[in-house]
Design a protein around this motif. Structure first.
Motif, short mmCIF file in Angstrom:
data_model
loop_
_atom_site.label_atom_id
_atom_site.label_comp_id
_atom_site.label_asym_id
_atom_site.label_seq_id
_atom_site.Cartn_x
_atom_site.Cartn_y
_atom_site.Cartn_z
N GLY A 173 0.81 -1.22 0.00
CA GLY A 173 0.00 0.00 0.00
C GLY A 173 0.84 1.26 0.00
O GLY A 173 0.37 2.34 -0.36
N SER A 174 2.10 1.13 0.38
CA SER A 174 3.00 2.28 0.45
C SER A 174 3.87 2.39 -0.78
O SER A 174 4.84 3.17 -0.80
CB SER A 174 3.91 2.10 1.67
N ALA A 222 4.00 3.90 -3.49
CA ALA A 222 4.31 5.19 -4.10
C ALA A 222 5.57 5.80 -3.50
O ALA A 222 6.20 6.67 -4.11
CB ALA A 222 3.14 6.16 -3.94
N VAL A 223 5.95 5.37 -2.30
CA VAL A 223 7.14 5.93 -1.66
C VAL A 223 8.13 4.88 -1.15
O VAL A 223 9.32 5.16 -0.99
CB VAL A 223 6.77 6.87 -0.48
#
Ligand SMILES: Cc1cc2nc3c(=O)[nH]c(=O)nc-3n(C[C@H](O)[C@H](O)[C@H](O)COP(=O)(O)OP(=O)(O)OC[C@H]3O[C@@H](n4cnc5c(N)ncnc54)[C@H](O)[C@@H]3O)c2cc1C
Ligand code: SF4
Ligand code: SF4
Lengths: 429, 461
Positions: free
Chosen positions: B135-136, B138-139
């Motif tokens: 879920g993370s 993007a980073v």
């Protein structure tokens, strides 16, 4: 109690808002400042942690925190994608005010925000002098954007390629405008914004042309001041209040159906900050600000949503134009389809989307003045996306973004012109 | 202690802008995404090449200075919170180059600071697929993904990060370069050190490069959404799908409170009475996908789904899956503090686990919302609370104790994907054994004689 504790106590008023940050770190993905520097203290999560630590007296160095808070474009990208929806912009603006009250405002900023900007007469005079003098110091940059650079003023302006100030600003050309409403027609207050008035006068004139074309009566009182966002984002709420007061005195909402501006930042400020801060003036101002805010619209949205301008089929050899979503338009006001529709209303242009169209261009108002190196670095990424789109024109709905785009494109010697969607639409009329 | 001389040395090596020592900077590396007390490090360094990374590790080892490696700092177990105020944090975001994407041999070589989503996008541009999607993403960084063995929505069919790690290079605690694994599908040269580095949480070495497996992208996909009045039926539907020999790439679950909270927020008209919603996606060859989707639909109806929705196109799917996307953001808005757990149980135990979760919430007077990956039994029971309220937070901690006890009793695990760090270290022995802790500690001491690498994480050293 020492004054540091007082500072902390004032910041504790923000505690409920700050604690909503779950420290997920997802703001790293969208923050232009973090993208350029890679330092955690530059991303919202880091700044919120520092404000929190200052509020809890875990850091004793307000200057260092102020410095970190200043490394921010107030672009709102973080807030727009923050999972728990932390009110990051409110926290930043209020923290800047509190910290600034403690440290004192930079003397140059103080002069500009407290004296120059609230007094349109004085500001206009200063800019007029600037406009006539600039021929002596600016040199043409030989670019498609028509910018100039100022080798002699290097110490102040750095290596900026800027659009020269208009010889004759909008207010000097038109004075005050107060057209009578046509029967059954609309009457709008036109708020050109400082840059529309003094730098992008062609663009402001395009707005007037379009409004006339649609038979909308225009009301533009003489003596409008700055909307106040530069002062507010520097933590100078007093300066902002003075400027807003001048404007509120001139803008009686009874006189118009809508207030339109061609500047995303002005629109966002009038809609969001005026009502909130006017309550610090007095009740009458608060009431007026609320009514003005409710009537305020971005000009792209006004044309498309109210006047129902529609896109048409592009012509066979239409000019390729790409669109940059200004942060204030898209992230604060949620306006992204209307300017595209407006561009589409001119069949001589065809829209070619660029990658990361809504990534911040790096201008950020006074951020550009104090962190020009980072501003350029952030702008370069935008420039690369513009160049990769193959467009001959890049359009954007905010004069500050226009200025930034012109600067970076000029530095790259790109043959890409910068326009406001309203100019593109006006060309078709 | 970090001396002035050492700071100067690092500045000479890395450049001033890559050595941070101001209090404001240091405090911004005192936390990560875990709800734990921050610890401010002594110095933060950011090497820009793997050679420099190795030199940094060696120097710190020689000086006896503790180190914590940090990617994006999004782990949920405290893995990047410095062990002490003497710790030096090593950032990997200066090492973010994708070195190779090989479309013939289906692998890529990357530096550890490459952001997961950037990598997945670069791979997609070459018409290949890197499935792990935490879920993370993007980073989050690849180094962090390997070190936590990150999973995601696609775990059931495509596996997790460990299933994509073919080879690794890392610096051991002393700064010596270690290489293991290769660009080939088969490789039995020496110990399987990539396997050892997976979920090591920065305790065994500092990863400097990874070789990752790529796969061809699925040609088609179909999504379905089902609503259930009874949890048991939803669980039986999940079991039924697997029994029908369909392995969906995504099989997600939302509980009643999550549905209600999301509906409050989005006003999307979700089934507020439902006990559970399942969101399912099958992918692969177009013909296979049609068959699989039909089979899934049959199983859902046979297991008394009160409603089955089959979106016709991508736009409709996007709308229907809004509920899943909004689950965490909405839950996180309810209260100031969000504690996201990831206790995981065998699939068949989901109803028992959900029953226990609801009882725990009642017993400790806490609000919870649970969503997660039903296909692999990986639930995210989420506590909505306010950590400033000491009484309430105490109850949260007690509830978490009981939650883990239950997960272990149901033959599950403390953590499906968020890692141990310091947050869950105290429960390690309960799930494993005394011997496991001792073995792990001996391993660490042998590899890191001075005990410098993330010393308090996992089993401690
Ligand atoms: C909103 C949100 C959603 C999430 N969703 C998921 C999910 O769906 N699935 C999932 O599995 N996790 C999820 N996570 C947890 C987390 O994002 C993952 O564990 C991720 O892999 C961490 O990556 P990172 O780069 O942030 O690592 P960090 O947090 O920086 O580090 C994690 C650990 O790895 C170590 N480390 C990092 N780089 C190196 C290196 N080069 N060498 C050695 N050690 C290193 C660190 O020391 C630390 O112990 C989520 C987190 C958040 C906040
Ligand atoms: S995205 Fe929002 S909640 Fe997450 S760290 Fe950034 S500010 Fe905090
Ligand atoms: S407002 Fe913009 S620059 Fe400032 S922290 Fe948020 S994303 Fe970064």
């Amino acid at each position: 109690m020492n004054s540091l504790s007082q500072l902390a106590r004032r910041l504790m008023a923000l505690d409920d808002k700050i604690v909503a940050c779950m420290r997920c770190g997802l703001c790293q993905a969208v923050c232009p400042m973090f993208g350029a520097s890679g330092y955690e203290a530059d991303v919202a999560r880091g700044k919120l942690a520092l404000i929190n630590n200052l509020a809890h007296e875990m850091i004793q160095d307000p200057e260092a925190v102020a410095d970190k808070l200043g490394r921010c474009l107030l672009c709102g990208s973080c807030q727009a994608s923050c999972p728990p929806g932390v009110h990051i912009m409110d926290i930043f603006v209020e923290a800047r005010e509190v910290v600034n009250a403690y440290l004192g405002l930079h003397p140059v900023k103080k002069m500009v925000f407290r004296t120059l900007l609230p007094k349109p007469g004085l500001f206009n005079f200063a800019m007029r002098v600037g406009a006539t003098m600039q021929g002596c110091v600016f040199r043409k940059s030989k670019d498609a954007q028509g910018t100039v650079c100022a080798p002699m003023l290097d110490f102040m302006l750095g290596d900026r390629h800027m659009r020269p100030l208009a010889k004759k600003p909008l207010h000097a050309r038109y004075g005050s405008i107060s057209e009578a409403r046509r029967p059954g027609g609309l009457r709008v207050a036109f708020y050109p914004g400082c840059m529309g008035d003094k730098m992008y006068v062609d663009m402001a004139e395009a707005c007037l042309k379009v409004l006339r074309h649609h038979e909308v009566a225009v009301f533009m009182p003489a003596g409008l001041a700055c909307c106040g966002i530069p002062a507010l984002s520097s933590g100078d709420a007093d300066g902002m209040l003075r400027q807003m007061q001048v404007n509120l005195d001139l803008l009686n909402p009874v006189a118009f159906d809508y207030l339109v501006t061609p500047c995303g930042s002005c629109t966002a400020t009038i809609k969001e900050y005026w009502p909130r801060y006017a309550s610090r003036l007095d009740e009458a101002a608060a009431e007026r600000a609320a009514r003005v805010a409710a009537k305020t619209m971005d000009i792209n949205a006004f044309l498309v949503d109210v006047l129902k301008v529609q896109a048409v089929e592009p012509a066979a050899n239409a000019t390729k134009v790409t669109f940059h979503d200004s942060c204030h338009l898209k992230k604060s006001l949620g306006i992204s389809s209307q300017p595209r529709t407006l561009i589409g209303a001119n069949s001589a242009y065809t829209l070619q989307e660029m990658a990361e169209a809504d990534r911040c261009c790096g201008c950020g108002g006074s951020f550009n003045l104090f962190h020009y190196d980072y501003s350029r670095k952030i702008g370069q990424r935008k420039r690369d996306n513009v160049a990769a789109s193959g467009a001959e024109v890049v359009a954007t709905g905010c004069p500050a973004c226009m200025m930034q785009l012109e600067d970076v494109l000029s530095h790259n010697q790109d043959n890409v012109r910068v326009k406001h969607p309203i100019e593109i639409y006006a060309e078709s009329l | 202690m970090v001396s002035q001389a050492l700071i100067k040395d690092f500045e000479a090596l890395l450049g001033k802008e890559n050595v941070l020592t101001s209090v404001a900077d240091l405090q911004s590396y005192s936390y990560d995404s875990a709800v734990l007390t921050p610890v401010t490090p002594a110095m933060v360094i950011r090497p820009g090449t793997t050679e420099h990374l190795g030199q940094c590790v060696k120097k710190l080892y020689d000086e006896g200075i503790p180190m914590t490696v940090r990617g994006a700092g999004t782990n949920l177990s405290g893995g990047t919170i410095p062990d002490s105020t003497d710790t030096v944090v090593i950032l990997t975001n200066g090492l973010n180059r994708i070195l190779e994407i090989n479309v013939n041999d289906l692998y890529a070589v990357v530096e550890p600071g490459v952001v997961t989503a950037d990598f997945a996008a670069a791979v997609a541009r070459k018409n290949l697929f890197y499935p792990p999607d935490p879920g993370s993403q993007a980073v989050s960084t690849i180094g962090g993904n390997i070190s936590e063995n990150a999973g995601g929505l696609r775990g059931l069919k495509y596996g997790v990060t460990k299933d994509y790690l073919m080879g690794i290079e890392f610096f051991d605690a002393t700064g010596e370069l270690v290489k293991s694994g290769s660009r080939t599908v088969k490789c039995v040269t020496g110990y399987n050190l990539p396997g050892m580095m997976v979920q090591a949480e920065g305790t065994l070495g500092v990863i400097s490069q990874a070789i990752l497996k790529l796969v061809p992208p699925p040609r088609a996909s179909r999504a379905l959404v089902a609503v259930f009045d009874e949890l048991q039926n939803a669980a039986e539907a999940v079991a039924g799908i697997i029994a029908a020999h369909v392995v969906p790439c995504t099989l997600e679950f939302l509980d009643n409170n999550t549905i209600v909270r999301v509906d409050d927020f989005t006003k999307a008209g979700l089934p507020r009475e439902a006990a559970a919603m399942l969101l399912i996606e099958v992918d692969g060859h177009p013909a296979q996908v049609e068959d699989d989707a039909a089979a899934v639909e049959r199983v859902l109806r046979a297991n008394k789904a009160s409603e089955v929705l089959v979106p016709r196109d991508a736009a409709e799917k996007f709308k229907l899956w809004e509920a899943r996307r909004m689950a965490l953001p909405v839950l996180a808005r309810c209260r100031p503090t969000t504690v996201l757990e990831d206790a995981t149980v065998p699939r068949s135990q989901i109803p028992a686990m959900m029953k226990a979760i609801n009882e725990i919430a009642r017993k400790y007077r806490l609000e919870m919302g649970t969503f997660g990956h039903a296909g692999d039994g990986n639930l995210h029971p989420t506590f909505l609370c306010d950590r400033r309220d000491h009484d309430e937070f105490q109850r949260v901690e007690e509830a978490i104790d009981e939650l883990f006890d239950t997960a272990i009793k149901l033959q599950g695990t403390l953590s499906g994907e968020h890692g141990i760090g310091t947050a869950k270290a105290k429960w390690m022995e309960k799930e494993t054994s005394r011997g496991t802790i001792l073995f792990s500690q001996r391993l660490r001491r042998a590899l890191d004689p001075k005990g410098l690498l993330n010393a308090t994480k996992l089993v401690g050293i």
